[in-house]
Design a protein around this motif. Structure first.
Motif, short mmCIF file in Angstrom:
data_model
loop_
_atom_site.label_atom_id
_atom_site.label_comp_id
_atom_site.label_asym_id
_atom_site.label_seq_id
_atom_site.Cartn_x
_atom_site.Cartn_y
_atom_site.Cartn_z
N ASP A 34 30.93 -48.85 76.36
CA ASP A 34 29.21 -49.29 76.47
C ASP A 34 29.14 -50.29 77.47
OD1 ASP A 34 28.04 -46.76 74.48
OD2 ASP A 34 29.32 -48.04 73.00
N TRP A 35 28.31 -50.15 78.58
CA TRP A 35 28.03 -51.15 79.44
C TRP A 35 26.69 -51.58 79.41
CZ3 TRP A 35 28.56 -49.67 85.25
CH2 TRP A 35 28.31 -50.97 86.06
N PHE A 36 26.41 -52.97 79.45
CA PHE A 36 25.22 -53.69 79.65
C PHE A 36 25.02 -54.42 80.77
CE2 PHE A 36 24.91 -51.88 75.43
CZ PHE A 36 23.81 -51.41 75.19
N THR A 37 24.17 -54.69 81.33
CA THR A 37 23.90 -55.56 82.48
C THR A 37 23.25 -57.01 81.91
OG1 THR A 37 21.98 -54.61 83.21
CG2 THR A 37 24.23 -54.01 84.22
N CYS A 38 22.67 -57.09 80.90
CA CYS A 38 22.10 -58.09 80.38
C CYS A 38 22.59 -58.76 79.09
CB CYS A 38 20.43 -57.77 80.29
SG CYS A 38 19.91 -57.71 82.07
N GLY A 39 22.18 -59.90 78.48
CA GLY A 39 22.50 -60.17 77.38
C GLY A 39 21.92 -59.77 76.19
N LYS A 40 20.65 -59.68 76.47
CA LYS A 40 19.75 -59.37 75.01
C LYS A 40 19.92 -57.99 74.79
CE LYS A 40 16.26 -63.04 76.05
NZ LYS A 40 14.88 -63.27 76.52
N PRO A 41 20.07 -57.03 75.29
CA PRO A 41 20.37 -55.77 74.75
C PRO A 41 21.61 -55.64 74.33
CG PRO A 41 20.07 -55.68 77.25
CD PRO A 41 19.79 -56.96 76.89
#
Length: 224
Positions: A28-35
């Motif tokens: 799973d890949w996110f580009t921001c810290g909060k999500p």
């Protein structure tokens, strides 16, 4: 082997995604810290790969907040090369620190190390009776024979072998084999278990009806 990647560089993130999925990880890949923090509150991951220079918050803040609730392995991936910043990351709870640019094979090796360390193992091999699994080489040997497995069959066998004799629930196994964005058929897990039994032995994996599956250590202890 489910990994969470937090990286805002699309080209680098895609390269890591391809490499990890080829190794059998569900990613799973996110580009921001909060999500990413929201995802970490919902799921348990085998490892977190965390960039520090994120667009919405600093990666060290993500790490500190994660460490308030979990000890899951974290590998920092960043271009910040000052000694003081590396010390900050390690003191904040990182298990390892990789500087950009990096070699993908080294990254994969370091991921294997932090995952093994979290499980209390020093070796890349798991030996249970005449079953031998080499995580680094993606090799399975059963009763002296090399067994070819698909990446998800291998990942499933690894998860069962890491906790031999313990029942792993169906939702837990599915979450380790498939990321959120992947389509999951209702009988996918059963199909993987069926293939493992066919390639290895029908008695090796026990179904615990209504709960999940476990590696049959009693069978492995006497199988020759």
């Amino acid at each position: 082997m489910r990994a969470l990647l937090v990286e805002d560089d699309p080209l680098l993130g895609e390269g890591i995604k391809v490499a990890l999925e080829r190794e059998g990880y569900a990613l799973d890949w996110f580009t921001c810290g909060k999500p990413a923090l929201e995802a970490l509150a919902l799921e348990a991951f085998s490892v977190v790969i965390l960039d520090l220079g994120l667009p919405d918050c600093d990666g060290l803040e993500v790490l500190r907040r994660l460490r308030q609730q979990s000890a899951m392995p974290v590998l920092i991936l960043t271009a910040r090369d000052a000694v003081e910043e590396r010390i900050q990351g390690l003191d904040a709870g990182a298990d390892d620190y990789v500087l950009k640019p990096f070699d993908l094979q080294e990254l994969l090796a370091r991921l294997r190390v932090v995952i093994r360390r979290a499980a209390g193992r020093a070796s890349s091999t798991i030996d249970i009776g005449t079953l031998c699994i080499d995580e680094a080489r993606h090799c399975v040997d059963w009763q002296g024979r090399g067994i070819a497995l698909s990446r998800r069959e291998f990942a499933l066998l690894i998860e069962l072998a890491r906790q031999p004799g313990q029942v792993l629930s169906r939702p837990r196994l599915e979450s380790l084999l498939y990321g959120w964005g992947e389509e999951l058929e209702s009988n996918a897990l059963e199909v993987h278990v069926h293939h493992l039994r066919k390639k290895l032995h029908k008695e090796m994996i026990t179904t615990v009806r209504g709960i999940g599956y476990r590696l049959n250590t009693d069978f492995l202890a006497v199988a020759t």
